[in-house]
Design an enzyme around this catalytic site. Structure first.
Site, PDB file in Angstrom:
ATOM      1  N   ASP A 203      55.608  34.120  -1.006  1.00 56.47           N
ATOM      2  CA  ASP A 203      56.337  33.408   0.048  1.00 56.47           C
ATOM      3  C   ASP A 203      57.805  33.815  -0.044  1.00 56.47           C
ATOM      4  O   ASP A 203      58.191  34.616  -0.905  1.00 56.47           O
ATOM      5  CB  ASP A 203      56.168  31.887  -0.104  1.00 56.47           C
ATOM      6  CG  ASP A 203      56.184  31.158   1.239  1.00 56.47           C
ATOM      7  OD1 ASP A 203      57.036  31.504   2.087  1.00 56.47           O
ATOM      8  OD2 ASP A 203      55.370  30.250   1.442  1.00 56.47           O
ATOM      9  N   GLY A 228      59.305  37.325  -0.930  1.00 55.85           N
ATOM     10  CA  GLY A 228      59.494  38.333   0.102  1.00 55.85           C
ATOM     11  C   GLY A 228      59.034  37.807   1.443  1.00 55.85           C
ATOM     12  O   GLY A 228      58.610  36.662   1.569  1.00 55.85           O
ATOM     13  N   PHE A 230      56.422  38.243   4.645  1.00 58.16           N
ATOM     14  CA  PHE A 230      55.152  38.891   5.028  1.00 58.16           C
ATOM     15  C   PHE A 230      55.305  39.724   6.290  1.00 58.16           C
ATOM     16  O   PHE A 230      54.384  40.432   6.687  1.00 58.16           O
ATOM     17  CB  PHE A 230      54.011  37.875   5.173  1.00 58.16           C
ATOM     18  CG  PHE A 230      54.339  36.607   5.914  1.00 58.16           C
ATOM     19  CD1 PHE A 230      54.729  36.617   7.243  1.00 58.16           C
ATOM     20  CD2 PHE A 230      54.228  35.371   5.270  1.00 58.16           C
ATOM     21  CE1 PHE A 230      55.006  35.443   7.921  1.00 58.16           C
ATOM     22  CE2 PHE A 230      54.508  34.182   5.948  1.00 58.16           C
ATOM     23  CZ  PHE A 230      54.895  34.219   7.276  1.00 58.16           C
ATOM     24  N   HIS A 248      49.281  29.969  12.679  1.00 63.82           N
ATOM     25  CA  HIS A 248      49.579  29.109  13.836  1.00 63.82           C
ATOM     26  C   HIS A 248      51.076  28.898  14.051  1.00 63.82           C
ATOM     27  O   HIS A 248      51.473  28.366  15.084  1.00 63.82           O
ATOM     28  CB  HIS A 248      48.842  27.770  13.731  1.00 63.82           C
ATOM     29  CG  HIS A 248      49.324  26.846  12.658  1.00 63.82           C
ATOM     30  ND1 HIS A 248      48.722  25.627  12.409  1.00 63.82           N
ATOM     31  CD2 HIS A 248      50.346  26.922  11.760  1.00 63.82           C
ATOM     32  CE1 HIS A 248      49.342  25.004  11.424  1.00 63.82           C
ATOM     33  NE2 HIS A 248      50.324  25.774  11.022  1.00 63.82           N
TER      34      HIS A 248
END
Length: 341
Positions: A203, A228, A230, A248
């Protein structure tokens, strides 16, 4: 012109639906005042509670009477209030507590819902319009609120994790990466069901700095963290990648970028699990938790809740193949299993 007659029964039902936020705001008030924590020490009078919360006794009584009328706390014959099972869900720092969720949803999130029509008319994000910054930037600038929402997500997540780990066998995967894994609650539970597996919570750096301090002692030799984005790069070479309640939050282009990065990180034999609400295709007029949750997503972020058909489109655009949909115990945590093609 047809003149439709209004059914008085339906009028009253609509009135109740519209007024539902009254209860929610009452819950927010008792959460801010820490009433559940005080009642956990024993039954108390309004005067005692008012003194301990620096509140006006008469106004506090009206609040407590109202929430007790819908089952939150109990008013006793001798003029005291006591903690009950439903009210206990608002205790602080207790597994399963929804107090952080109440503070966030009726706190910084609430104005976005009052601004929902703006989002519907413009396609833009109501939260951003009201606060002047994105949800993610808001939490970077307000770390106390960010810490609270992390607790909120952990509390909600805790209610669905058992359903996830009982619906899917994780034991065959040697290495597991949780993409956007937050406080690590899901991965911790997964590793406990897969005693030979190792895992990484991936994360943002400011998130996993806290997660690293929360790794349970029995998992410290099997669980690490990695910081980091994504949208840039995901730790490579693991056997299983999973991501819960992440897709979502982002629009289709952003999700495709995330999934392409996951595909790049995956080995040919790796699997990816997307855990999210999956609204059934063709479910016209049928209740589903994802349909209401989608309003929350629309108010707060650029994302959306999706149907299986919509997920399959995203997978195809990302170079991934859908293998199966696995339902769990809740409608907000279905598992989409996929692999590289």
């Amino acid at each position: 012109m047809k003149r439709t007659q209004i059914n008085p029964v339906q009028t009253f039902k609509m009135y109740e639906l519209i007024s539902g936020y009254w209860v929610a705001c009452g819950i927010h008030a008792v959460a801010e005042l820490n009433i559940a924590d005080l009642l956990n020490q024993g039954d108390q009078t309004v005067e005692e509670l008012a003194k301990r919360t620096a509140s006006h006794p008469g106004s506090l009584y009206r609040l407590l009477r109202a929430v007790a009328s819908v089952g939150i706390f109990e008013e006793t014959e001798d003029g005291r209030f006591s903690l009950n099972e439903l009210g206990a869900a608002l205790l602080s720092d207790t597994p399963g507590s929804v107090k952080p969720w109440a503070l966030a949803n009726l706190g910084e999130h609430f104005p976005a819902f009052g601004n929902l029509t703006y989002g519907i008319r413009t396609g833009k994000i109501p939260f951003d319009d009201f606060h002047g910054i994105s949800l993610w930037e808001y939490y970077k600038q307000n770390p106390a609120a960010g810490e609270n929402v992390m607790k909120a997500m952990a509390g909600v997540s805790g209610a669905v994790i058992d359903g996830i780990t009982s619906a899917y066998d994780f034991s065959s995967f040697e290495n597991i990466v949780d993409i956007g894994g937050g406080n690590g609650a899901l991965l911790f539970s997964v590793l406990r069901t897969a005693p030979c597996s190792k895992g990484i919570v991936f994360d943002e750096a400011y998130v996993v700095e806290q997660t690293a301090q929360q790794i349970p002692d029995d998992l410290k030799d099997r669980c690490t963290v990695s910081g980091g984005s994504f949208f840039n790069e995901i730790p490579a070479g693991s056997d299983l990648y999973l991501t819960k309640w992440v897709t979502h939050d982002w629009n289709d282009d952003e999700v495709i970028l995330l999934l392409k990065n996951a595909r790049t990180a995956m080995k040919d034999s790796s699997k990816l699990l997307i855990i999210d609400a999956v609204i059934p295709d063709g479910s016209l007029n049928v209740p589903h938790a994802g349909k209401l949750l989608d309003l929350n997503i629309m108010a707060m972020t650029s994302g959306k809740e999706r149907t299986l058909k919509e997920f399959k489109h995203l997978l195809e655009a990302s170079g991934l193949s859908f293998t199966r949909l696995i339902e769990t115990t809740t409608e907000v945590s279905s598992i989409i299993e996929c692999e590289k093609h």
